[in-house]
Design a protein around this motif. Structure first.
Motif, PDB file in Angstrom:
ATOM      1  N   ILE A  94      -8.100-100.602-101.828  1.00 23.37           N
ATOM      2  CA  ILE A  94      -7.166-101.616-102.412  1.00 23.37           C
ATOM      3  C   ILE A  94      -7.403-102.862-102.062  1.00 23.37           C
ATOM      4  N   GLY A  95      -8.510-103.299-101.524  1.00 25.17           N
ATOM      5  CA  GLY A  95      -8.796-104.605-101.174  1.00 25.17           C
ATOM      6  C   GLY A  95      -7.950-105.463-100.238  1.00 25.17           C
ATOM      7  N   GLN A 116     -13.057 -83.172 -98.102  1.00 20.94           N
ATOM      8  CA  GLN A 116     -13.155 -83.963 -97.052  1.00 20.94           C
ATOM      9  C   GLN A 116     -12.147 -85.160 -97.145  1.00 20.94           C
ATOM     10  N   ARG A 117     -11.325 -85.574 -96.345  1.00 22.98           N
ATOM     11  CA  ARG A 117     -10.349 -86.532 -96.383  1.00 22.98           C
ATOM     12  C   ARG A 117     -11.198 -87.871 -96.110  1.00 22.98           C
ATOM     13  N   GLU A 118     -10.978 -88.713 -96.890  1.00 25.06           N
ATOM     14  CA  GLU A 118     -11.426 -90.112 -96.493  1.00 25.06           C
ATOM     15  C   GLU A 118     -10.788 -90.745 -95.296  1.00 25.06           C
ATOM     16  N   SER A 119     -11.514 -91.543 -94.797  1.00 24.62           N
ATOM     17  CA  SER A 119     -11.148 -92.215 -93.456  1.00 24.62           C
ATOM     18  C   SER A 119      -9.877 -93.320 -93.898  1.00 24.62           C
ATOM     19  N   GLU A 120      -9.078 -93.708 -92.876  1.00 23.11           N
ATOM     20  CA  GLU A 120      -7.924 -94.625 -93.117  1.00 23.11           C
ATOM     21  C   GLU A 120      -8.430 -95.893 -93.476  1.00 23.11           C
ATOM     22  N   SER A 121      -9.844 -96.294 -93.106  1.00 25.20           N
ATOM     23  CA  SER A 121     -10.258 -97.500 -93.468  1.00 25.20           C
ATOM     24  C   SER A 121     -10.655 -97.655 -94.976  1.00 25.20           C
ATOM     25  N   ASP A 122     -10.975 -96.256 -95.591  1.00 31.39           N
ATOM     26  CA  ASP A 122     -10.991 -96.185 -96.915  1.00 31.39           C
ATOM     27  C   ASP A 122     -10.167 -96.639 -97.744  1.00 31.39           C
ATOM     28  N   LEU A 123      -8.975 -96.251 -97.503  1.00 32.53           N
ATOM     29  CA  LEU A 123      -7.754 -96.708 -98.249  1.00 32.53           C
ATOM     30  C   LEU A 123      -7.668 -98.448 -98.360  1.00 32.53           C
ATOM     31  N   LEU A 124      -7.674 -99.038 -97.310  1.00 31.64           N
ATOM     32  CA  LEU A 124      -7.647-100.309 -97.057  1.00 31.64           C
ATOM     33  C   LEU A 124      -8.837-101.085 -97.896  1.00 31.64           C
ATOM     34  N   ARG A 153       0.849-109.331-105.294  1.00 31.95           N
ATOM     35  CA  ARG A 153       0.283-109.206-106.647  1.00 31.95           C
ATOM     36  C   ARG A 153      -0.734-107.757-106.891  1.00 31.95           C
ATOM     37  N   VAL A 154      -0.544-107.153-107.525  1.00 34.07           N
ATOM     38  CA  VAL A 154      -1.188-105.495-107.258  1.00 34.07           C
ATOM     39  C   VAL A 154      -1.937-105.676-108.805  1.00 34.07           C
ATOM     40  N   THR A 155      -3.106-105.545-108.605  1.00 35.53           N
ATOM     41  CA  THR A 155      -4.273-105.124-109.928  1.00 35.53           C
ATOM     42  C   THR A 155      -4.096-103.524-110.504  1.00 35.53           C
ATOM     43  N   ASP A 156      -4.621-103.425-111.676  1.00 37.68           N
ATOM     44  CA  ASP A 156      -4.378-102.088-112.184  1.00 37.68           C
ATOM     45  C   ASP A 156      -5.345-101.103-111.503  1.00 37.68           C
ATOM     46  N   GLU A 157      -6.541-101.764-110.975  1.00 40.67           N
ATOM     47  CA  GLU A 157      -7.383-100.895-110.082  1.00 40.67           C
ATOM     48  C   GLU A 157      -6.637-100.586-108.772  1.00 40.67           C
ATOM     49  N   GLN A 158      -6.192-101.363-108.082  1.00 41.49           N
ATOM     50  CA  GLN A 158      -5.330-101.040-106.961  1.00 41.49           C
ATOM     51  C   GLN A 158      -4.425-100.038-107.074  1.00 41.49           C
ATOM     52  N   ALA A 159      -3.604-100.073-108.216  1.00 41.16           N
ATOM     53  CA  ALA A 159      -2.522 -99.192-108.514  1.00 41.16           C
ATOM     54  C   ALA A 159      -3.311 -97.570-108.940  1.00 41.16           C
ATOM     55  N   CYS A 160      -4.486 -97.631-109.605  1.00 42.17           N
ATOM     56  CA  CYS A 160      -4.880 -96.537-110.074  1.00 42.17           C
ATOM     57  C   CYS A 160      -5.355 -95.786-108.663  1.00 42.17           C
ATOM     58  N   VAL A 201       1.050 -99.839-103.073  1.00 40.14           N
ATOM     59  CA  VAL A 201      -0.056-100.819-102.524  1.00 40.14           C
ATOM     60  C   VAL A 201       0.672-101.921-102.129  1.00 40.14           C
ATOM     61  N   ALA A 202       1.987-102.612-102.592  1.00 39.45           N
ATOM     62  CA  ALA A 202       2.632-103.619-101.864  1.00 39.45           C
ATOM     63  C   ALA A 202       3.125-103.379-100.765  1.00 39.45           C
ATOM     64  N   ALA A 203       3.607-102.044-100.454  1.00 40.50           N
ATOM     65  CA  ALA A 203       4.268-101.685 -99.180  1.00 40.50           C
ATOM     66  C   ALA A 203       3.054-101.716 -98.218  1.00 40.50           C
ATOM     67  N   VAL A 204       1.853-101.297 -98.359  1.00 42.08           N
ATOM     68  CA  VAL A 204       0.759-101.354 -97.300  1.00 42.08           C
ATOM     69  C   VAL A 204       0.367-102.825 -97.061  1.00 42.08           C
ATOM     70  N   ALA A 205       0.226-103.816 -98.059  1.00 37.64           N
ATOM     71  CA  ALA A 205      -0.100-105.117 -97.992  1.00 37.64           C
ATOM     72  C   ALA A 205       0.892-105.741 -97.115  1.00 37.64           C
ATOM     73  N   THR A 206       2.294-105.383 -97.300  1.00 30.42           N
ATOM     74  CA  THR A 206       3.491-106.007 -96.723  1.00 30.42           C
ATOM     75  C   THR A 206       3.460-105.500 -94.959  1.00 30.42           C
ATOM     76  N   ALA A 207       3.201-104.213 -94.946  1.00 27.95           N
ATOM     77  CA  ALA A 207       3.116-103.498 -93.490  1.00 27.95           C
ATOM     78  C   ALA A 207       2.162-104.161 -92.743  1.00 27.95           C
ATOM     79  N   LEU A 208       0.880-104.475 -93.460  1.00 27.85           N
ATOM     80  CA  LEU A 208      -0.082-105.210 -92.378  1.00 27.85           C
ATOM     81  C   LEU A 208       0.339-106.649 -92.076  1.00 27.85           C
ATOM     82  N   THR A 209       1.350-107.111 -92.443  1.00 22.96           N
ATOM     83  CA  THR A 209       1.642-108.591 -92.089  1.00 22.96           C
ATOM     84  C   THR A 209       2.955-108.409 -90.852  1.00 22.96           C
ATOM     85  N   LEU A 210       3.319-107.240 -90.915  1.00 19.98           N
ATOM     86  CA  LEU A 210       4.143-107.005 -89.626  1.00 19.98           C
ATOM     87  C   LEU A 210       4.166-106.338 -88.564  1.00 19.98           C
TER      88      LEU A 210
END
Length: 460
Positions: free
Chosen positions: A454-455, A443-451, A363-370, A393-402
């Motif tokens: 999107i929670g 300046q590019r945000e760090s990788e952890s900022d993405l995660l 499940r993806v929230t509007d804020e996550q999608a934005c 967003v869902a692809a990232v969430a799924t990737a982290l389970t693999l």
């Protein structure tokens, strides 16, 4: 003493002269007569491929230069085929030829952030309506033509209830194949969609959102309009209701095209496929092809579902609504979200066709999608709409389970240009487009900022 007194010497001199002349011809003929070379090559390209004999090849190499190796086997197999010739030359037959074979793009920033490879099918590059609905619209029209429900030049009109993309694809292809289009859509969709439909020559009815049980629901209204056309027409023309939500031609289009393309592009090296569902045709069709036809039994198929949609609960819990929800409590009938194109509160024929093949849902929230949509612009230069952001967003969430180095494939459905007045307006109001040019230069945000945005938590 003359050469005539020595026949052997005379013969040697004649052969030497002939040999030298041959070399001069071979080396200099193209320089002396370049225009003949050009004319010959143009004539040669216009001729259909044919298998030349070894004698012809040797003769050609003597007069026109070095021997060029050619695949005469493939040429002979396509001889006489105008379509094959055109494809080889980069020519397609009409706008329909621009549909499909879209690139599979590695989303670098998402792959780096997760430690897994995340690939996205760039469906917004389809050349007719610019979305995966091009595939669906074309196949529905082709099936209707085969069944005699649509006849080019008869004055037929294609009717459809849609939130946008399918209507745009149908309107484009309708004109190309000799039909008219009549589109019914909810009036809370981004206005640029109906504006585009108008410019494509379609009749557009924007209607108040209503329950699917109501005759005024945009899908039911399109069905009624088609029946009215056929019943009242004083000519031989007919109204055809495309019925994208229930037509099996929808998911079959993805079995026929999208699934095989993904298999070919990944070489079968794919661990998960992630997609949202509006009609359900994409996720069902691709899942059926990859799992049933291609026998990728280890593949995980994951539904990306926006807030307010009931499909997440159907996949996760077997029921459409969570215990805390009940019908009639949402702001709007389809889904309570700013996301357009995916999410629904009923089971369609297309979704049901592949439901048993779907392993999980996110499940993806509007804020996550934005936040995801803005991230893709800033880090990958990709400008997409709301449903694509939900998928990512869902692809990232799924990737982290693999496991690390796994491969996840998702869909980039349409361009952000169709979502300016609603989805991207919301992104601006959230302040996500401010402060991009700081003193260090965007300046590019760090990788952890993405995660974090999107929670999600890193599982490196």
């Amino acid at each position: 003493m003359s050469l005539s007194d020595h026949p052997k010497a005379y013969g040697t001199a004649a052969l030497t002269a002939a040999f030298v002349a041959g070399i001069l011809v071979t080396l200099g003929f193209k320089d002396l007569y370049p225009e003949l070379e050009d004319q010959y090559q143009r004539r040669r390209r216009r001729r259909k491929p044919r298998q030349s004999s070894s004698t012809e090849s040797r003769r050609s190499s003597f007069f026109w230069g070095p021997v060029q190796l050619e695949d005469h086997e493939s040429e002979s197999s396509s001889a006489g085929s105008t379509a094959a010739d055109n494809i080889r030359d980069g020519i397609v037959d009409g706008i329909e030829g621009c549909i499909g074979n879209t690139p599979l793009v590695k989303l670098r920033s998402l792959s780096e952030a997760t430690g897994r490879t995340i690939l996205a099918k760039a469906e917004f590059l389809n050349g007719a309506g610019g979305s995966p609905k091009d595939r669906v619209a074309l196949h529905m029209i082709e099936v209707a033509e085969e069944q005699g429900l649509l006849v080019p030049g008869r004055g037929d009109t294609i009717y459809e209830g849609t939130v946008g993309s399918t209507g745009i694809s149908l309107a484009t292809l309708a004109r190309a194949r000799g039909y008219r289009a009549h589109i019914c859509m909810p009036n809370d969709q981004a206005v640029e969609k109906s504006t585009l439909l108008h410019h494509l020559g379609a009749t557009v009815e924007r209607v108040t959102p209503a329950p699917i049980t109501s005759p005024e629901h945009f899908v039911n209204l399109a069905r009624t309009r088609a029946l009215e056309h056929t019943a009242s027409s004083t000519t031989a023309s007919r109204g055809f209701f495309a019925d994208q939500f229930e037509s099996h031609a929808n998911y079959q289009a993805h079995i026929k095209t999208t699934g095989p393309e993904i298999l070919r592009q990944t070489g079968g090296n794919i661990d998960a496929f992630v997609a949202g569902a509006g009609t359900g045709g994409t996720i069902s069709g691709v899942a059926k092809y990859l799992k049933d036809s291609a026998k990728l039994t280890r593949l995980r198929v994951v539904l990306a579902d926006p807030q307010g949609s009931g499909l997440y609960n159907k996949v996760r819990h077997g029921v459409m609504y969570a215990p805390t929800e009940r019908e009639g409590t949402r702001r709007r009938q389809q889904v309570d979200t700013i996301v357009e194109g995916v999410g629904i509160n009923r089971i369609t024929e297309n979704f049901e066709a592949g439901r048993e093949l779907i392993d999980d849902a996110v499940r993806v929230t509007d804020e996550q999608a934005c936040r995801m949509a803005r991230w893709l612009v800033e880090h990958d230069g990709i400008f997409v709409g709301s449903s694509s952001a939900v998928n990512c967003v869902a692809a990232v969430a799924t990737a982290l389970t693999l496991p690390r180095d796994s491969v996840v494939v998702t869909m980039l459905c349409d361009s952000g240009t169709r979502h300016l007045s609603k989805f991207w307006k919301q992104i601006g109001e959230m302040g996500l487009e401010e402060g991009n040019d700081d003193e260090e230069g965007a300046q590019r945000e760090s990788e952890s900022d993405l995660l974090s945005a999107i929670g999600l938590k890193s599982q490196r």
